[in-house]
Design a protein around this motif. Structure first.
Motif, mmCIF file in Angstrom:
data_model
loop_
_atom_site.group_PDB
_atom_site.id
_atom_site.type_symbol
_atom_site.label_atom_id
_atom_site.label_comp_id
_atom_site.label_asym_id
_atom_site.label_seq_id
_atom_site.Cartn_x
_atom_site.Cartn_y
_atom_site.Cartn_z
ATOM 1 N N LYS A 43 36.976 0.645 -4.798
ATOM 2 C CA LYS A 43 36.998 -0.803 -4.980
ATOM 3 C C LYS A 43 38.423 -1.320 -5.041
ATOM 4 O O LYS A 43 39.359 -0.554 -5.278
ATOM 5 N N SER A 62 33.780 -10.650 -16.546
ATOM 6 C CA SER A 62 33.094 -9.379 -16.771
ATOM 7 C C SER A 62 33.469 -8.716 -18.087
ATOM 8 O O SER A 62 32.736 -7.839 -18.565
ATOM 9 N N GLN A 86 31.049 0.084 -20.983
ATOM 10 C CA GLN A 86 29.914 0.409 -20.127
ATOM 11 C C GLN A 86 30.391 1.252 -18.948
ATOM 12 O O GLN A 86 31.583 1.221 -18.600
ATOM 13 N N GLU A 88 30.289 0.782 -15.918
ATOM 14 C CA GLU A 88 30.955 -0.030 -14.894
ATOM 15 C C GLU A 88 32.384 -0.395 -15.264
ATOM 16 O O GLU A 88 33.118 -0.949 -14.437
ATOM 17 N N ASP A 89 32.801 -0.078 -16.474
ATOM 18 C CA ASP A 89 34.202 -0.270 -16.867
ATOM 19 C C ASP A 89 35.066 0.918 -16.464
ATOM 20 O O ASP A 89 36.292 0.872 -16.635
#
Length: 123
Positions: A43, A62, A86, A88-89
């Protein structure tokens, strides 16, 4: 020139907390706006948080409510307190310095960057 060194990353479980630190040396730290960004595998690097020399803070949606950026000008250090982490962090987190104090959500305004510290959050 400003040299930035991040620390505090690591492997944690979902729901845990971490505090990242970024130690600055070189030019007068207090005159710079400071920011944190992150880059997950595959990303683009994204803005996380910033703090002006006045202490005003800005956050990506976010992380709002979970992360807190702060600075200690006496210690030439900026912090990122990360709570309720989380998966996604998970990313490499970078500290950066900008000599302007506007547009801090745009990573192109930052002139100096650290090498990054890895944060991994397991589920």
């Amino acid at each position: 020139q400003v040299q930035l060194v991040e620390s505090g990353g690591g492997l944690v479980q979902a729901g845990d907390s971490l505090r990242l630190s970024c130690a600055a040396s070189g030019r007068t730290f207090s005159s710079f706006a400071m920011g944190w960004s992150r880059q997950a595998p595959g990303k683009e690097r994204e803005f996380v948080a910033a703090i002006r020399w006045t202490g005003d803070t800005y956050y990506a949606d976010s992380v709002k409510g979970r992360f807190t950026i702060s600075r200690d000008n006496a210690k030439n250090t900026v912090y990122l307190q990360m709570n309720s982490l989380q998966p996604e962090d998970t990313a490499v987190y970078y500290c950066a310095a900008a000599s302007i104090d506007y547009g801090l959500g745009d990573l192109s305004v930052y002139e100096y960057w650290g090498q990054g510290t890895q944060v991994t959050v397991s589920s």
